[in-house]
Write a protein that holds these residues in place. Sequence first.
Motif, PDB file in Angstrom:
ATOM      1  N   ALA A  91       0.827  -1.210   0.000  1.00 47.13           N
ATOM      2  CA  ALA A  91       0.000   0.000   0.000  1.00 47.13           C
ATOM      3  C   ALA A  91       0.860   1.258   0.000  1.00 47.13           C
ATOM      4  O   ALA A  91       0.612   2.192  -0.765  1.00 47.13           O
ATOM      5  CB  ALA A  91      -0.929  -0.009   1.212  1.00 47.13           C
ATOM      6  N   ALA A  92       1.877   1.286   0.841  1.00 50.96           N
ATOM      7  CA  ALA A  92       2.762   2.454   0.889  1.00 50.96           C
ATOM      8  C   ALA A  92       3.532   2.618  -0.417  1.00 50.96           C
ATOM      9  O   ALA A  92       3.682   3.733  -0.922  1.00 50.96           O
ATOM     10  CB  ALA A  92       3.725   2.326   2.060  1.00 50.96           C
ATOM     11  N   GLY A  93       4.012   1.521  -0.974  1.00 50.48           N
ATOM     12  CA  GLY A  93       4.720   1.591  -2.246  1.00 50.48           C
ATOM     13  C   GLY A  93       3.843   2.072  -3.376  1.00 50.48           C
ATOM     14  O   GLY A  93       4.284   2.851  -4.241  1.00 50.48           O
ATOM     15  N   ALA A 144       4.481   5.409  -5.562  1.00 48.49           N
ATOM     16  CA  ALA A 144       4.571   5.307  -7.025  1.00 48.49           C
ATOM     17  C   ALA A 144       3.503   6.154  -7.701  1.00 48.49           C
ATOM     18  O   ALA A 144       3.733   6.717  -8.774  1.00 48.49           O
ATOM     19  CB  ALA A 144       4.439   3.851  -7.456  1.00 48.49           C
ATOM     20  N   ARG A 145       2.355   6.253  -7.094  1.00 47.32           N
ATOM     21  CA  ARG A 145       1.276   7.077  -7.653  1.00 47.32           C
ATOM     22  C   ARG A 145       1.617   8.571  -7.589  1.00 47.32           C
ATOM     23  O   ARG A 145       1.393   9.306  -8.540  1.00 47.32           O
ATOM     24  CB  ARG A 145      -0.012   6.797  -6.881  1.00 47.32           C
ATOM     25  N   VAL A 146       2.180   8.994  -6.462  1.00 46.66           N
ATOM     26  CA  VAL A 146       2.541  10.399  -6.295  1.00 46.66           C
ATOM     27  C   VAL A 146       3.672  10.789  -7.245  1.00 46.66           C
ATOM     28  O   VAL A 146       3.659  11.872  -7.829  1.00 46.66           O
ATOM     29  CB  VAL A 146       2.930  10.689  -4.823  1.00 46.66           C
ATOM     30  N   SER A 147       4.634   9.891  -7.426  1.00 45.62           N
ATOM     31  CA  SER A 147       5.767  10.199  -8.303  1.00 45.62           C
ATOM     32  C   SER A 147       5.472   9.848  -9.763  1.00 45.62           C
ATOM     33  O   SER A 147       6.359   9.987 -10.609  1.00 45.62           O
ATOM     34  CB  SER A 147       7.023   9.482  -7.823  1.00 45.62           C
ATOM     35  N   ASP A 148       4.263   9.400 -10.053  1.00 46.27           N
ATOM     36  CA  ASP A 148       3.806   9.102 -11.413  1.00 46.27           C
ATOM     37  C   ASP A 148       4.708   8.092 -12.133  1.00 46.27           C
ATOM     38  O   ASP A 148       5.179   8.324 -13.240  1.00 46.27           O
ATOM     39  CB  ASP A 148       3.686  10.399 -12.225  1.00 46.27           C
ATOM     40  N   GLY A 195       2.383  -0.936 -11.160  1.00 36.18           N
ATOM     41  CA  GLY A 195       2.031  -2.307 -11.537  1.00 36.18           C
ATOM     42  C   GLY A 195       2.706  -3.333 -10.646  1.00 36.18           C
ATOM     43  O   GLY A 195       2.091  -4.329 -10.255  1.00 36.18           O
ATOM     44  N   ARG A 196       3.968  -3.096 -10.324  1.00 33.90           N
ATOM     45  CA  ARG A 196       4.686  -4.029  -9.450  1.00 33.90           C
ATOM     46  C   ARG A 196       4.066  -4.075  -8.054  1.00 33.90           C
ATOM     47  O   ARG A 196       3.936  -5.146  -7.461  1.00 33.90           O
ATOM     48  CB  ARG A 196       6.155  -3.626  -9.352  1.00 33.90           C
TER      49      ARG A 196
END
Length: 88
Positions: free
Chosen positions: A40-42, A46-50, A56-57
Amino acid sequence: MPLVMFAPAIAHAMGLPDVRREIGWVFGLTGLFIAALVPAAGFVVARVSDRRQARGRFLVMASVSTPPILFFLFFGVLFPECPDGYHC
């Protein structure tokens, strides 16, 4: 799975059975919490840094971590609450 889940077995093998008996469940719950928290944290990072490939990973990591967590919750927590002879 996180290696912290193996801590009670390692303590038992090293000759410390009291660790497994008294606080072994804490290691199991901590391992399951980590298995849920890391994907969840990853994914959020990843979403914030686009970063699409990283998202996907982390989605794959979450889908792999979910069955053991659900297995533990069902058979370790919910299923034992049902008294013998009753169908819950």
